[in-house]
Structure formats: C-alpha cells, structure tokens
Enzyme design. Sequence first.
Site, PDB file in Angstrom:
ATOM      1  N   ASP A   1      86.456  84.380  78.698  1.00  0.00           N
ATOM      2  CA  ASP A   1      86.249  83.570  77.484  1.00  0.00           C
ATOM      3  C   ASP A   1      84.755  83.531  77.174  1.00  0.00           C
TER       4      ASP A   1
ATOM      5  N   ILE B   1      85.317  89.582  74.578  1.00  0.00           N
ATOM      6  CA  ILE B   1      86.381  90.614  74.603  1.00  0.00           C
ATOM      7  C   ILE B   1      85.920  91.888  73.892  1.00  0.00           C
TER       8      ILE B   1
ATOM      9  N   PHE C   1      94.877  85.579  74.079  1.00  0.00           N
ATOM     10  CA  PHE C   1      94.760  84.412  73.194  1.00  0.00           C
ATOM     11  C   PHE C   1      93.463  84.434  72.392  1.00  0.00           C
TER      12      PHE C   1
ATOM     13  N   THR D   1      86.072  89.612  65.886  1.00  0.00           N
ATOM     14  CA  THR D   1      86.724  89.124  67.124  1.00  0.00           C
ATOM     15  C   THR D   1      88.212  89.482  67.148  1.00  0.00           C
TER      16      THR D   1
ATOM     17  N   THR E   1     100.686  84.734  65.301  1.00  0.00           N
ATOM     18  CA  THR E   1     100.966  83.501  64.566  1.00  0.00           C
ATOM     19  C   THR E   1     101.958  83.730  63.421  1.00  0.00           C
ATOM     20  N   ASP E   2     102.652  82.669  63.051  1.00  0.00           N
ATOM     21  CA  ASP E   2     103.574  82.770  61.902  1.00  0.00           C
ATOM     22  C   ASP E   2     102.822  83.006  60.592  1.00  0.00           C
ATOM     23  N   GLU E   3     101.494  82.729  60.604  1.00  0.00           N
ATOM     24  CA  GLU E   3     100.724  82.864  59.355  1.00  0.00           C
ATOM     25  C   GLU E   3     100.658  84.301  58.864  1.00  0.00           C
TER      26      GLU E   3
ATOM     27  N   TYR F   1      91.698  84.605  58.009  1.00  0.00           N
ATOM     28  CA  TYR F   1      92.209  84.432  59.388  1.00  0.00           C
ATOM     29  C   TYR F   1      93.534  85.164  59.577  1.00  0.00           C
TER      30      TYR F   1
ATOM     31  N   SER G   1      93.320  88.872  59.501  1.00  0.00           N
ATOM     32  CA  SER G   1      92.776  89.467  60.731  1.00  0.00           C
ATOM     33  C   SER G   1      93.833  89.478  61.836  1.00  0.00           C
ATOM     34  N   LYS G   2      94.654  88.439  61.900  1.00  0.00           N
ATOM     35  CA  LYS G   2      95.718  88.402  62.918  1.00  0.00           C
ATOM     36  C   LYS G   2      96.786  89.456  62.612  1.00  0.00           C
TER      37      LYS G   2
ATOM     38  N   LEU H   1      94.320  69.684  62.095  1.00  0.00           N
ATOM     39  CA  LEU H   1      94.886  68.502  61.436  1.00  0.00           C
ATOM     40  C   LEU H   1      95.114  67.295  62.370  1.00  0.00           C
TER      41      LEU H   1
ATOM     42  N   ARG I   1      92.672  73.393  50.039  1.00  0.00           N
ATOM     43  CA  ARG I   1      92.173  74.610  50.692  1.00  0.00           C
ATOM     44  C   ARG I   1      92.464  75.810  49.775  1.00  0.00           C
TER      45      ARG I   1
ATOM     46  N   HIS J   1      95.894  78.027  49.909  1.00  0.00           N
ATOM     47  CA  HIS J   1      96.641  77.223  50.898  1.00  0.00           C
ATOM     48  C   HIS J   1      98.132  77.593  50.931  1.00  0.00           C
TER      49      HIS J   1
HETATM   50  P1  NAD Z   1      91.074  78.041  69.993  1.00  0.00           P
HETATM   51  O1  NAD Z   1      90.179  78.266  68.811  1.00  0.00           O
HETATM   52  O2  NAD Z   1      91.291  76.652  70.498  1.00  0.00           O
HETATM   53  O3  NAD Z   1      90.543  78.906  71.236  1.00  0.00           O
HETATM   54  C1  NAD Z   1      90.067  80.208  71.105  1.00  0.00           C
HETATM   55  C2  NAD Z   1      89.368  80.600  72.404  1.00  0.00           C
HETATM   56  O4  NAD Z   1      88.943  81.971  72.282  1.00  0.00           O
HETATM   57  C3  NAD Z   1      88.113  79.773  72.699  1.00  0.00           C
HETATM   58  O5  NAD Z   1      88.107  79.369  74.051  1.00  0.00           O
HETATM   59  C4  NAD Z   1      86.968  80.738  72.430  1.00  0.00           C
HETATM   60  O6  NAD Z   1      85.807  80.482  73.224  1.00  0.00           O
HETATM   61  C5  NAD Z   1      87.620  82.068  72.773  1.00  0.00           C
HETATM   62  N1  NAD Z   1      86.960  83.219  72.117  1.00  0.00           N
HETATM   63  C6  NAD Z   1      86.656  83.349  70.800  1.00  0.00           C
HETATM   64  N2  NAD Z   1      86.045  84.527  70.579  1.00  0.00           N
HETATM   65  C7  NAD Z   1      85.988  85.167  71.777  1.00  0.00           C
HETATM   66  C8  NAD Z   1      85.492  86.427  72.195  1.00  0.00           C
HETATM   67  N3  NAD Z   1      84.912  87.276  71.325  1.00  0.00           N
HETATM   68  N4  NAD Z   1      85.608  86.786  73.493  1.00  0.00           N
HETATM   69  C9  NAD Z   1      86.199  85.935  74.385  1.00  0.00           C
HETATM   70  N5  NAD Z   1      86.664  84.723  74.044  1.00  0.00           N
HETATM   71  C10 NAD Z   1      86.567  84.339  72.761  1.00  0.00           C
HETATM   72  O7  NAD Z   1      92.439  78.744  69.603  1.00  0.00           O
HETATM   73  P2  NAD Z   1      93.952  78.295  69.923  1.00  0.00           P
HETATM   74  O8  NAD Z   1      94.400  77.328  68.909  1.00  0.00           O
HETATM   75  O9  NAD Z   1      94.057  77.973  71.376  1.00  0.00           O
HETATM   76  O10 NAD Z   1      94.713  79.677  69.629  1.00  0.00           O
HETATM   77  C11 NAD Z   1      94.830  80.666  70.654  1.00  0.00           C
HETATM   78  C12 NAD Z   1      95.577  81.860  70.095  1.00  0.00           C
HETATM   79  O11 NAD Z   1      96.863  81.458  69.635  1.00  0.00           O
HETATM   80  C13 NAD Z   1      94.887  82.510  68.890  1.00  0.00           C
HETATM   81  O12 NAD Z   1      95.027  83.895  69.007  1.00  0.00           O
HETATM   82  C14 NAD Z   1      95.665  81.983  67.684  1.00  0.00           C
HETATM   83  O13 NAD Z   1      95.634  82.915  66.635  1.00  0.00           O
HETATM   84  C15 NAD Z   1      97.058  81.845  68.278  1.00  0.00           C
HETATM   85  N6  NAD Z   1      97.926  80.812  67.674  1.00  0.00           N
HETATM   86  C16 NAD Z   1      97.482  79.523  67.522  1.00  0.00           C
HETATM   87  C17 NAD Z   1      98.344  78.557  67.013  1.00  0.00           C
HETATM   88  C18 NAD Z   1      97.910  77.123  66.860  1.00  0.00           C
HETATM   89  O14 NAD Z   1      98.648  76.317  66.289  1.00  0.00           O
HETATM   90  N7  NAD Z   1      96.746  76.719  67.357  1.00  0.00           N
HETATM   91  C19 NAD Z   1      99.658  78.906  66.648  1.00  0.00           C
HETATM   92  C20 NAD Z   1     100.069  80.239  66.793  1.00  0.00           C
HETATM   93  C21 NAD Z   1      99.195  81.178  67.333  1.00  0.00           C
HETATM   94  O1  DAU Z   2     100.827  78.303  61.899  1.00  0.00           O
HETATM   95  C1  DAU Z   2     100.066  78.645  63.015  1.00  0.00           C
HETATM   96  C2  DAU Z   2      98.598  78.359  62.719  1.00  0.00           C
HETATM   97  O2  DAU Z   2      98.444  76.947  62.748  1.00  0.00           O
HETATM   98  C3  DAU Z   2      97.650  79.027  63.729  1.00  0.00           C
HETATM   99  O3  DAU Z   2      97.759  80.412  63.609  1.00  0.00           O
HETATM  100  C4  DAU Z   2      96.188  78.596  63.456  1.00  0.00           C
HETATM  101  O4  DAU Z   2      95.345  79.122  64.470  1.00  0.00           O
HETATM  102  C5  DAU Z   2      96.132  77.082  63.513  1.00  0.00           C
HETATM  103  O5  DAU Z   2      94.822  76.652  63.189  1.00  0.00           O
HETATM  104  C6  DAU Z   2      97.135  76.471  62.526  1.00  0.00           C
HETATM  105  O6  DAU Z   2      96.738  76.770  61.146  1.00  0.00           O
HETATM  106  P1  DAU Z   2      96.868  75.675  59.978  1.00  0.00           P
HETATM  107  O7  DAU Z   2      95.933  76.041  58.904  1.00  0.00           O
HETATM  108  O8  DAU Z   2      98.279  75.413  59.639  1.00  0.00           O
HETATM  109  O9  DAU Z   2      96.324  74.379  60.820  1.00  0.00           O
HETATM  110  P2  DAU Z   2      95.323  73.191  60.413  1.00  0.00           P
HETATM  111  O10 DAU Z   2      95.408  72.191  61.518  1.00  0.00           O
HETATM  112  O11 DAU Z   2      93.984  73.678  60.007  1.00  0.00           O
HETATM  113  O12 DAU Z   2      96.018  72.573  59.115  1.00  0.00           O
HETATM  114  C7  DAU Z   2      97.372  72.119  59.163  1.00  0.00           C
HETATM  115  C8  DAU Z   2      97.731  71.640  57.747  1.00  0.00           C
HETATM  116  O13 DAU Z   2      96.964  70.459  57.459  1.00  0.00           O
HETATM  117  C9  DAU Z   2      97.382  72.645  56.662  1.00  0.00           C
HETATM  118  O14 DAU Z   2      98.374  72.582  55.644  1.00  0.00           O
HETATM  119  C10 DAU Z   2      96.040  72.161  56.127  1.00  0.00           C
HETATM  120  C11 DAU Z   2      96.145  70.651  56.286  1.00  0.00           C
HETATM  121  N1  DAU Z   2      94.860  69.950  56.532  1.00  0.00           N
HETATM  122  C12 DAU Z   2      94.077  70.359  57.553  1.00  0.00           C
HETATM  123  C13 DAU Z   2      92.877  69.761  57.815  1.00  0.00           C
HETATM  124  C14 DAU Z   2      91.990  70.227  58.942  1.00  0.00           C
HETATM  125  C15 DAU Z   2      94.499  68.857  55.724  1.00  0.00           C
HETATM  126  O15 DAU Z   2      95.227  68.459  54.802  1.00  0.00           O
HETATM  127  N2  DAU Z   2      93.308  68.255  55.995  1.00  0.00           N
HETATM  128  C16 DAU Z   2      92.465  68.651  56.978  1.00  0.00           C
HETATM  129  O16 DAU Z   2      91.373  68.058  57.136  1.00  0.00           O
END
Ligand code: NAD
Ligand code: DAU
Length: 352
Positions: free
Chosen positions: A34, A61, A82, A101, A140-142, A165, A168-169, A205, A288, A291
């Site tokens: 990481d 990475i 991840f 990244t 991700t589902d996105e 985002y 890129s995924k 959120l 956003r 959005h």
């Molecule tokens: P996060 O942002 O909390 O963590 C990302 C981690 O990656 C951090 O520890 C960061 O230091 C590390 N990182 C970033 N760039 C790097 C690099 N170049 N080399 C090595 N490490 C690096 O993210 P998260 O929410 O834990 O998500 C993890 C994975 O799951 C992501 O790939 C994201 O797309 C996917 N995902 C997230 C969600 C969600 O709801 N959070 C849902 C579906 C999928």
């Molecule tokens: O669906 C999976 C994705 O979920 C992951 O791939 C992403 O890494 C993760 O960040 C998340 O993306 P979202 O954009 O859905 O999550 P976020 O928490 O940023 O926002 C959730 C919802 O809330 C979205 O509709 C935007 C809204 N929002 C978010 C923030 C930060 C607000 O209304 N106000 C806010 O301040």
Amino acid sequence: MKNVLVTGGAGFIGSNFIQYILDQQKDILLLNLDLLTYAGNLENLRAVENNPRYHFVKGDIRNRTLVNQLFDEYHFDTVVHFAAESHVDRSITEPEIFLSTNVLGTQVLLDAAKVHWNLEPDNKYCREYRPGVRYLQVSTDEVYGALGKTGMFTEETSLSPNSPYSASKASADLLVRAYYKTYGLPINITRCSNNYGSYQFPEKLIPLMIHNAQNNIPLPVYGDGMQIRDWLHVKDHCAAIHTVLEKGVLGEIYNIGGNNEKANLEIVKLILSQLNQSEELITHVKDRPGHDRRYAIDNIKITTQLGWKPAYTFEQGIHETIQWYLDNTEWVSRITTGDYQNYYDQMYGTNK
Ligand code: NAD
Ligand code: DAU
C-alpha cells in the site's frame, strides 16, 4: 491459497479484508502492498500488525521493479487487488491520478502475475500456469453506469461508466478480461455495490454524515437526495471475495450485493435520528456532475452458483456502524484534523 498479495490493504475494504482473512485462514502468509495515500491508514491494521502471518510494504503498485521483486521473494499464488483511487468526487476534479493508479497500476500487477505464474513466460502461446494461482480484481457496480426506476445490473449488463472514477475501473476490468482471453491468466472480477462499515474514510457519505451530525455541521445532500445506492456491509463483501477465491470459476465475473436499495436522504435521516439530531441540519447542495441516479445489483449468480449470501441485515449493520464511529471519534478526528479539512473546504465551499 498460501501466499497472498493484497494491494491497498490500508484502505477501508482492504483493511477489513486483511483482518477477516487472517481470522478465517490460519495457513496463509499475507503481504499488504500500500502506498499510504491520503486514504491509506495503518491504524486500521493495529489488530494484526504484530501477526507473523502479516507483512506490510509501503510502495506503489505502479512500481514494476518493486512488484516483481515482491513476486520473486514471496512466491504469491493469489493476488487480491483493492488498491485504487476510489472517490468519485475527487475523480471529477483530478481524473489523471485515477487513470494512472487504477488502469496502469492494474496492468503492472497483471504483467507480474503473468510472468511469475506462466509455465513458459517467454512463449506468448503458452496458456499454462502454476496450479492454484488466481488474480482477483476488486471492481465496482459503477462500471455499469446508472439505472432508471426499475431493473438491476447483472454480469451481462454492458459497461457504461459515467465518472472518471468508474471509467478507470471499467478500463481496468477490460484489461483483466483481455489478460484472460489473450494469455489465459487465471482471473476473477468481482463487482460490488456500495459498502458501509468501520474504517471508511470520512469523505464518503455515511461516515461524513455521522461526523457532521455529531459536530452540528450542516449535512450536504447532493441535489434532491433521492439517488439510490444498494448498500452492503463491508464484512459481507470480504466474505464474498473469500468465496470467489475459494470457489469462483476462473475467468468469471461475480456481482456482489445485498438487495438493500436506499435513497441517500433516507440514510441521512436515519443517522440524524440515531444521533438525536434535528433534520434541520440537512442542507441540499449543488448536485454532483454526472451523478448516477440509481444502482441495484442482481446477486443471483454468486448466491446460487457459489452459495454466498450476506450475513448482515441493513438495520443491524447500519446501527452497529454508526455506533462504531461514535466509539472511535479519535480515529475520525486524527483524519479530520489533517489534510481532510482542506479537501472539505474546497469540496463544499466552506472556506469562502
Ligand atoms: P480506499 O480509498 O479506502 O483505499 C484505497 C487504498 O489503496 C488506500 O489504502 C491507498 O493508500 C491505496 N492506494 C492508492 N493508490 C495506490 C498505489 N498507487 N499503490 C498502492 N496502494 C495504493 O478504497 P476502498 O473504499 O477500500 O475501495 C477498495 C477497492 O474496492 C477499490 O478498488 C474500489 O474501487 C473497490 N470498491 C469499493 C466500494 C466501496 O463502496 N468503497 C465498492 C465496490 C468496490
Ligand atoms: O457503488 C460502489 C461505489 O460506491 C464504489 O465503487 C466507490 O469507490 C465508493 O466511493 C462508492 O461511490 P459513491 O459515489 O456511490 O459513494 P459516496 O459515498 O461518495 O456517495 C454515496 C451517495 O451519496 C452518492 O449518491 C452521492 C451522495 N453524497 C455523497 C457525499 C460524499 C451526498 O449527497 N453528499 C455527500 O457529501
């Protein structure tokens, strides 16, 4: 699965996964690579930092030399990838780091896995690999884009990402697929819906709204707040990934979700109610750009073919999660008193 490379293990889901897998499987050695970007936090891993089965390397990475050295040294048979830039709002203001990244970083890992696992790495026609190896791309589902009022994303839904985002995924997913088709690399891709739970960075959120509600700061809801996300507890996501590592058919994509569609406003109101705070704190702010209106995951494939199902109900999970943030205010304030404040001021215009 014996020697596992986990990338991005200091982030939200990665750190939950490391704790989960070390608990579940006593016979593995796990290396966490990481970079410790703003989202990486070794505090998330306090519980395992002295575990002899857990090693940590701070590194990128995208650093090909380092990644190859680690493959040589640790003889990984499993990669769980991840590491990513993960926040949609940041991708809107700074797309480049997301491509670098999320796309190029993925390619470095795929190359390393191919070279170290292929039985004849110099022969481009060789599709045979060391037995038992597997590369899992955490996606991700996105990548599927947005839904209207009805319908769900299946693994067959075409990719239609709307933010830098998610683009890129999706690009990374296509590369992973290409390494399977062209080189026969043993891969899986998982596509999960929105996660919630402990150690989530408070730009997202749920932890952001909890923090603001606790501190009497306005709760910034984008647009009308009726956007829908499909929420899953992070531990259920970790268990689903474990299931795919153990039982997933190589080359297959698995959607992960728990059938918990909620409008953002509903979640925000629930948080305010659990914290005994007034709904007057809700502030509707500019939406956003681009959005996505609604996400919903069809989880039939992973539930019927691999037997995974979520253990948490949303009601139980969200209640525990809110309580976790209330019990861990020091963890939150160590983040929110640093660079986070600059991000927050720029993002929500509170520096004006
Ligand atoms: P996060 O942002 O909390 O963590 C990302 C981690 O990656 C951090 O520890 C960061 O230091 C590390 N990182 C970033 N760039 C790097 C690099 N170049 N080399 C090595 N490490 C690096 O993210 P998260 O929410 O834990 O998500 C993890 C994975 O799951 C992501 O790939 C994201 O797309 C996917 N995902 C997230 C969600 C969600 O709801 N959070 C849902 C579906 C999928
Ligand atoms: O669906 C999976 C994705 O979920 C992951 O791939 C992403 O890494 C993760 O960040 C998340 O993306 P979202 O954009 O859905 O999550 P976020 O928490 O940023 O926002 C959730 C919802 O809330 C979205 O509709 C935007 C809204 N929002 C978010 C923030 C930060 C607000 O209304 N106000 C806010 O301040």
